[in-house]
Design an enzyme around this catalytic site. Sequence first.
Site, short mmCIF file in Angstrom:
data_model
loop_
_atom_site.label_atom_id
_atom_site.label_comp_id
_atom_site.label_asym_id
_atom_site.label_seq_id
_atom_site.Cartn_x
_atom_site.Cartn_y
_atom_site.Cartn_z
N HIS A 39 0.82 -1.21 0.00
CA HIS A 39 0.00 0.00 0.00
C HIS A 39 0.85 1.26 0.00
O HIS A 39 0.33 2.36 -0.20
CB HIS A 39 -0.99 0.00 1.18
CG HIS A 39 -0.41 0.37 2.52
ND1 HIS A 39 -0.03 -0.58 3.44
CD2 HIS A 39 -0.18 1.58 3.07
CE1 HIS A 39 0.43 0.05 4.53
NE2 HIS A 39 0.36 1.37 4.35
N ASP A 100 -0.69 -7.37 1.61
CA ASP A 100 -0.03 -6.08 1.65
C ASP A 100 1.50 -6.30 1.72
O ASP A 100 2.14 -6.11 2.75
CB ASP A 100 -0.53 -5.29 2.86
CG ASP A 100 -0.07 -3.85 2.84
OD1 ASP A 100 -0.18 -3.16 3.88
OD2 ASP A 100 0.46 -3.40 1.78
N SER A 201 4.79 2.34 7.74
CA SER A 201 4.34 1.28 6.84
C SER A 201 5.50 0.79 5.97
O SER A 201 6.29 1.60 5.45
CB SER A 201 3.24 1.78 5.92
OG SER A 201 2.08 2.04 6.65
#
Lengths: 251, 440
Positions: A39, A100, A201
Amino acid sequence: ILGGKSARRGSFPWQALTGIHGRGGGALLGDRWILTAAHTIFPKGALENNVSLDQLAEEANVFLGHTKVEELHRMGNHPVRRIFIHPDYNPKDEHSFNGDIALLELKYPVSLGPTVLPICLPDTTNTTFYADGRMGYVSGFGVEKNFISNDLKYVRLPAVAREKCQSWLDSKKRDIPVVFSENMFCAGFLTVKQDTCQGDSGSVFTVLDTASGRWVATGIVSWGIGCAEGYGFYTKILNYLDWIKGIVGED
Amino acid sequence: SSQVPRKLFGEIRSPSYPKPYPNNNISIWDIHVPEGYVVKLTFRYFDLEPSESCFYDYVKIKADKKNLGRYCGRLGSTTGNHPGRKNFVSKGNKMHLAFHSDFSNEDNGTVIPYKGFLAYYQAVDLDECDPNNAAEEDERPHCQHFCHNYVGGYFCSCQAGYQLQGDHHSCKAQCSSELFTEASGYLSSPAYPQPYPEDLRCNYSIRLQKGLSVSLKFLEPFEIDDHQQVHCPYDQLKIQARGREIGEFCGKESPGSIETNSNEVDILFLTDESGFSRGWKIRYTSEKIRCPQPVPRDQFTIIRDLQPLYQFQDYFVVSCKTGYNLMEGNQKLLSFTAVCQADGTWHRSMPRCEIVNCGNPTDLTNGAFRYVNQSANNNYQSEITYRCNEPYYHIVTGTGGDRFTCSAEGTWVDQDGQVRIPACLPVCGKPVNPITELER
């Protein structure tokens, strides 16, 4: 990273700073691959997800070798040759962060040294890394106390049993349900303000394999409901070893 | 007097024969047969007045300026000189006959009719080659060498190596362009071992096919006019090989054996107008020309099946010991062969052997190599080991390990003979400053 500490140089030499769609993290595999979250390349619900991977690779920024963002920038970008997004990842599905995971192939191999070293991948048979309470470390350049960090921080978090993760998730009663798939695990605390956050992330959750004495990446910072308000959710790398090895090779 | 025409035979009769001859008669006949013949005269009938010493009537025969006799009488007469059946043979081709009768043929008042004579002559071939037939005592032989008689003549010929001259009598040595093409043979001065003629310009040429070398061996006796102080002023024997003079010889000491190293040899023999030396004789032989014995340029060169002798068209093959390359100049050779040429030289020079050099070892990414041997060069049998930049990389080798040797093929190979070098792979999960918690 919330509730964490500043990392010393050489403590998380695999840590990468990415700049594709905002700040993100990543981990060096071998001498030319960056493991990160999908992502960070194709954000959920983003309008500009029509851009090709080649285009994104051309524009991607990857930095390695320092704990300070400014120094990282000075040291220069590592160009990306190709981007591999896991086929299970669906940027349009805002309910699910399943799959992801992504790999960036650098154009040129990096020279390893005290501040640039790869992280290991887990052994396929070892599931103890995900046992409830198994402590791990996450590092990142993400948000800390509402400010994006200019230094690498790290925090020590325990892995949490699946039931607890699901139970907590169910208690949140969100309008929009979020999938907790088997390809994920959660870690952290319900009340202690130690967690990962935006900007982290793609960074990896690592544990020390005492048998081999090596640090192993077991998860990728993926999603959470707020920051330090409960558990954080991580892509379970163990489930994607075949996919990773299929791309990077058996090395 | 009558000239008898040149016929091969004929008849001569006294006047009036067979009637008695007249008195006071002198008749002359000059018999002339062709050159190459002699005259043979025989009386078929002879009846003349006998007298003491043939004083009265007679026939006188002359030939070659000699009197062959004076004849008279009749068969059975006690006086006179009857020729009988005698053959009168001249040495030359002429005979002179003269008949003389006196004033009468009376004996005690009685006229006796003497009939005269009837003679026949014939031309008989003269064997000019028989020295006994020489017209004059000091007459020289008709031919210098060989005489061949035939009816009516003769001709001369000469010994081998001589040529009949324009006088058809004398022979001169023919040696101005003698050619020898056999692999071996003999040649000598004219008339050897008899003294050689004067004024010679002899040229003996030996011409053999390329690749052969002529050897000359002088036989005994060897004798050429010379002078004690001056070198070969009178007669000279010169030997040339391929236009280059090997030597000029004279005297009594034989030159022995001469190796010419050539397939073309010329021997010139020049003599002046006098001398009495016996000359010379040479036996020549030939063999394939020899090339120099090949010698290695260094201790690493191998000459396959080295022979004790190399001759025209022979060859030798050269190789090097393991770990060495054949080099000709700056060029590396896969093989080398040299052939002995017709002129006694090798068509290529001996090459040399240089130690194999593998060049610089392949650099190891994220690693390095070091030389194991002290000389630290890239020559044959040098050794290196690879290592990686530890602790960030670890070495991954094939089954042959991390030690590489410069092989005879010019490549760096591991213990299994493989050329692939190791790889340096990243070491994961080993930070230099791992997190260690102090607070508990």
